[in-house]
Write a protein that holds these residues in place. Sequence first.
Motif, mmCIF file in Angstrom:
data_model
loop_
_atom_site.group_PDB
_atom_site.id
_atom_site.type_symbol
_atom_site.label_atom_id
_atom_site.label_comp_id
_atom_site.label_asym_id
_atom_site.label_seq_id
_atom_site.Cartn_x
_atom_site.Cartn_y
_atom_site.Cartn_z
ATOM 1 N N GLU A 268 21.672 37.427 38.558
ATOM 2 C CA GLU A 268 22.218 38.569 37.868
ATOM 3 C C GLU A 268 23.492 38.921 38.278
ATOM 4 O OE1 GLU A 268 19.103 40.911 39.877
ATOM 5 O OE2 GLU A 268 18.332 40.160 38.818
ATOM 6 N N GLN A 269 24.871 37.942 39.342
ATOM 7 C CA GLN A 269 25.307 38.133 39.965
ATOM 8 C C GLN A 269 25.977 36.836 40.003
ATOM 9 O OE1 GLN A 269 24.079 39.839 44.091
ATOM 10 N NE2 GLN A 269 24.565 41.639 42.959
ATOM 11 N N ILE A 270 27.294 37.289 39.770
ATOM 12 C CA ILE A 270 28.003 36.371 40.383
ATOM 13 C C ILE A 270 29.279 36.314 41.335
ATOM 14 C CG2 ILE A 270 30.074 34.347 39.770
ATOM 15 C CD1 ILE A 270 28.780 34.336 37.097
ATOM 16 N N VAL A 271 29.743 35.806 42.492
ATOM 17 C CA VAL A 271 30.298 36.153 43.118
ATOM 18 C C VAL A 271 31.823 34.780 43.265
ATOM 19 C CG1 VAL A 271 30.440 35.860 46.270
ATOM 20 C CG2 VAL A 271 28.828 37.472 45.349
ATOM 21 N N SER A 272 32.892 34.858 43.591
ATOM 22 C CA SER A 272 33.388 34.093 43.156
ATOM 23 C C SER A 272 35.202 34.935 44.280
ATOM 24 C CB SER A 272 34.670 33.886 41.710
ATOM 25 O OG SER A 272 34.842 34.969 40.990
ATOM 26 N N ASP A 273 35.819 34.221 44.560
ATOM 27 C CA ASP A 273 37.385 34.354 44.730
ATOM 28 C C ASP A 273 38.338 35.118 43.607
ATOM 29 O OD1 ASP A 273 38.405 32.630 43.269
ATOM 30 O OD2 ASP A 273 39.530 31.236 45.356
ATOM 31 N N ASN A 274 39.374 35.831 44.531
ATOM 32 C CA ASN A 274 40.508 35.857 42.768
ATOM 33 C C ASN A 274 41.018 35.226 41.730
ATOM 34 O OD1 ASN A 274 40.242 39.460 43.612
ATOM 35 N ND2 ASN A 274 39.677 38.520 45.603
#
Length: 328
Positions: A268-274
């Motif tokens: 449902e969610q993906i967390v990453s840097d920039n």
Amino acid sequence: MFPNNHYNVTAVKKGISTTSAARLQRYALFLSGYTYDIEYKNTNKHTNADALSRIPQESTEADGEEFDAVDVFMLKQLEHLSLTNNNIRRETARDKILSRVYELVQKGWTVNDDIDLKPYFNRKNELSISQGCLQWGIRTIVPTKFRQQTLELLHSAHPGVVKMKLLARSYVWWPRIDSEIESLAKSCSGCQKHHRNPKQSPLHPWEWPSSPWKRIHIDFAGPFIDHMFLIVIDAHSKWPEVIPMKSTTSTQTIRVLRTIFARAGLPEQIVSDNGPQFVSAEFQTFTKMNGITHIKSAPYHPATNGLAEPLLQHEWIDCIDVDELHDS
């Protein structure tokens, strides 16, 4: 021990160990002003030692003309006096300006055009004497001799200009103390390095997902053995996926993620840097078409990426088959 030349004159043959107690080291330093020879004396012959140590030595006029090196050494240790009431009272009486202020506070102020007395004259109704020390309200007026030492005490923990002034306003005062505190802080490299740094806010912890593969954290690690590694961690189960990659473009990243999602399902969610592969239009289209919410960490704050950063720092290399990489 008296500084008379009635000892056997020999050179000190051996120094005291550096691991000895501080009291023994100070005593050895005191004895270094003498030349002497240590001889054994039986205990039965020590009966007169206590009495002889208290017999006053007769002084002559010639004694005041000579200075023993040990006496000079011991007096030098008293130059750095502590900020006690007795020392401040004594130096107040010796200070050229404060001694006049002390007398005026006792006898009453008269019109005085002396520029040195003006800061005290402006506060004449608030000055008082307590235990021989001048006070401005609750603050002790520090004599000139102790002002630099007082500044060093205020600056000992590098608290910054504001806190140094707040601390000084609770205890001490003298004319232009604020400007001297500012000058001291400006000349300190440590204070200048941190004086504009805002207080670091505590990190808000990520919420615990209710089910596996609901939120995943991704990031790249490497290079290691000519490879970059895509790190994918499930926030619920802490299951890691480590995939070696020759290229880290958006196209190759999406291709690897498609393979993982085909096996484990869509999160449902993906967390990453920039990173450029994560903020590209192609990656945004990929997450949008698959109904995935993409959350990016704060710039220059990698710790906000949650679980991926600790794995990058400590554990990701344990998940790699190095022999397989060499073969490829």
